[in-house]
Design an enzyme around this catalytic site. Structure first.
Site, PDB file in Angstrom:
ATOM      1  N   PHE A   8      53.142  48.228  81.589  1.00 30.21           N
ATOM      2  CA  PHE A   8      52.008  48.017  80.690  1.00 30.21           C
ATOM      3  C   PHE A   8      51.692  46.529  80.582  1.00 30.21           C
ATOM      4  O   PHE A   8      52.587  45.711  80.325  1.00 30.21           O
ATOM      5  CB  PHE A   8      52.315  48.525  79.277  1.00 30.21           C
ATOM      6  CG  PHE A   8      52.189  50.005  79.101  1.00 30.21           C
ATOM      7  CD1 PHE A   8      50.967  50.575  78.764  1.00 30.21           C
ATOM      8  CD2 PHE A   8      53.283  50.832  79.252  1.00 30.21           C
ATOM      9  CE1 PHE A   8      50.839  51.949  78.581  1.00 30.21           C
ATOM     10  CE2 PHE A   8      53.180  52.209  79.071  1.00 30.21           C
ATOM     11  CZ  PHE A   8      51.952  52.765  78.736  1.00 30.21           C
ATOM     12  N   ASP A   9      50.431  46.195  80.735  1.00 33.11           N
ATOM     13  CA  ASP A   9      49.947  44.897  80.290  1.00 33.11           C
ATOM     14  C   ASP A   9      50.070  44.889  78.766  1.00 33.11           C
ATOM     15  O   ASP A   9      50.160  45.944  78.132  1.00 33.11           O
ATOM     16  CB  ASP A   9      48.497  44.726  80.745  1.00 33.11           C
ATOM     17  CG  ASP A   9      47.852  43.481  80.182  1.00 33.11           C
ATOM     18  OD1 ASP A   9      48.470  42.407  80.294  1.00 33.11           O
ATOM     19  OD2 ASP A   9      46.744  43.590  79.628  1.00 33.11           O
ATOM     20  N   LEU A  10      50.034  43.703  78.173  1.00 31.17           N
ATOM     21  CA  LEU A  10      50.159  43.600  76.719  1.00 31.17           C
ATOM     22  C   LEU A  10      48.795  43.418  76.045  1.00 31.17           C
ATOM     23  O   LEU A  10      48.278  44.335  75.401  1.00 31.17           O
ATOM     24  CB  LEU A  10      51.093  42.438  76.362  1.00 31.17           C
ATOM     25  CG  LEU A  10      51.331  42.169  74.874  1.00 31.17           C
ATOM     26  CD1 LEU A  10      51.911  43.391  74.178  1.00 31.17           C
ATOM     27  CD2 LEU A  10      52.245  40.960  74.703  1.00 31.17           C
ATOM     28  N   ASP A  11      48.193  42.242  76.203  1.00 31.46           N
ATOM     29  CA  ASP A  11      46.932  41.930  75.535  1.00 31.46           C
ATOM     30  C   ASP A  11      45.793  42.798  76.055  1.00 31.46           C
ATOM     31  O   ASP A  11      45.503  42.808  77.249  1.00 31.46           O
ATOM     32  CB  ASP A  11      46.560  40.461  75.750  1.00 31.46           C
ATOM     33  CG  ASP A  11      47.532  39.506  75.091  1.00 31.46           C
ATOM     34  OD1 ASP A  11      48.238  39.929  74.159  1.00 31.46           O
ATOM     35  OD2 ASP A  11      47.588  38.329  75.505  1.00 31.46           O
ATOM     36  N   ASP A 166      43.922  46.169  81.439  1.00 32.70           N
ATOM     37  CA  ASP A 166      42.504  46.136  81.063  1.00 32.70           C
ATOM     38  C   ASP A 166      41.709  45.043  81.767  1.00 32.70           C
ATOM     39  O   ASP A 166      40.520  44.900  81.525  1.00 32.70           O
ATOM     40  CB  ASP A 166      42.374  45.937  79.552  1.00 32.70           C
ATOM     41  CG  ASP A 166      42.774  44.533  79.113  1.00 32.70           C
ATOM     42  OD1 ASP A 166      43.878  44.085  79.499  1.00 32.70           O
ATOM     43  OD2 ASP A 166      41.997  43.870  78.404  1.00 32.70           O
TER      44      ASP A 166
END
Length: 214
Positions: A8-11, A166
């Site tokens: 997972f990306d965070l931001d 995203d």
């Protein structure tokens, strides 16, 4: 969605860091004599490596960009990283994925020291085996390098690993490492930006992403 491992990306994927990041960018610019009252104009900083973003958006040379990063961190490490919100449904989704027996990691270009503190503060760190980020000196801010490092450290098979993010950087990082990617439309990358990278999956909302793992 057969993948046993999820990155997972965070931001913009797990959290909405809009206020903390844009206000810290605003602070950095002010320290350099640049007044930017419109925080919305600073949202393109969310996602890409910070040093390169200062160079791209404000034409700074590398030395001035590093100066800006230093000013940014002055505020971010004290205040900005807590000006953050978990997207509704994230905790339930992570719980669900772990219940399915999948192994979860964070892969963010944000320095790992900040990423780990955000995960601890917002109480989602226990869902992840390891939180991978960059170093404060800029090492592994590039998602291609970061994901390659994560795969090597964890001895993961690319075919069994999915990257969720995203921004285009997440999708490029996945592709260059032989991973499939899922793009999410509720973060900060436009539909056009994401589609240009031909992700294997696209989910406009967090609810759609969650449903894909039913």
């Amino acid at each position: 969605m057969h993948h046993s491992t999820i990155l997972f990306d965070l931001d913009g994927t797990l959290t909405d860091p809009r206020e903390g990041i844009t206000r810290s960018i605003q602070h950095a610019l002010a320290r350099l004599g640049i007044d930017e009252p419109d925080l919305a104009k600073l949202e393109p900083f969310i996602g890409p490596p910070l040093l390169q973003a200062f160079m791209q958006f404000y034409g700074f040379d590398e030395a001035r960009a590093w100066e800006a990063v230093g000013h940014y961190r002055e505020r971010f490490k004290v205040t900005g990283l807590y000006e953050n919100l978990l997207f509704d449904g994230v905790l339930e989704m992570l719980e669900h994925l772990r219940g399915q027996g999948r192994t979860l990691y964070v892969a963010t270009s944000k320095p790992s020291v900040f990423a780990r503190e955000i995960a601890r503060h917002f109480a989602f760190d226990h869902h992840f085996k390891v939180i991978y980020g960059s170093e404060l000196d800029g090492t592994r801010t590039n998602k291609v390098e970061l994901i390659a490092h994560l795969l090597a450290e964890e001895k993961l098979e690319a075919a069994q690993t999915l990257m969720i993010g995203d921004r285009k950087h997440d999708l490029i990082g996945a592709r260059e490492n032989g991973l499939q990617a899922a793009a999410v439309g509720y973060g900060f990358g436009s539909h056009a930006e994401l589609m240009a990278e031909s992700p294997a999956y696209y989910y406009a909302t967090l609810a759609e992403l969650r449903s894909a793992f039913a």
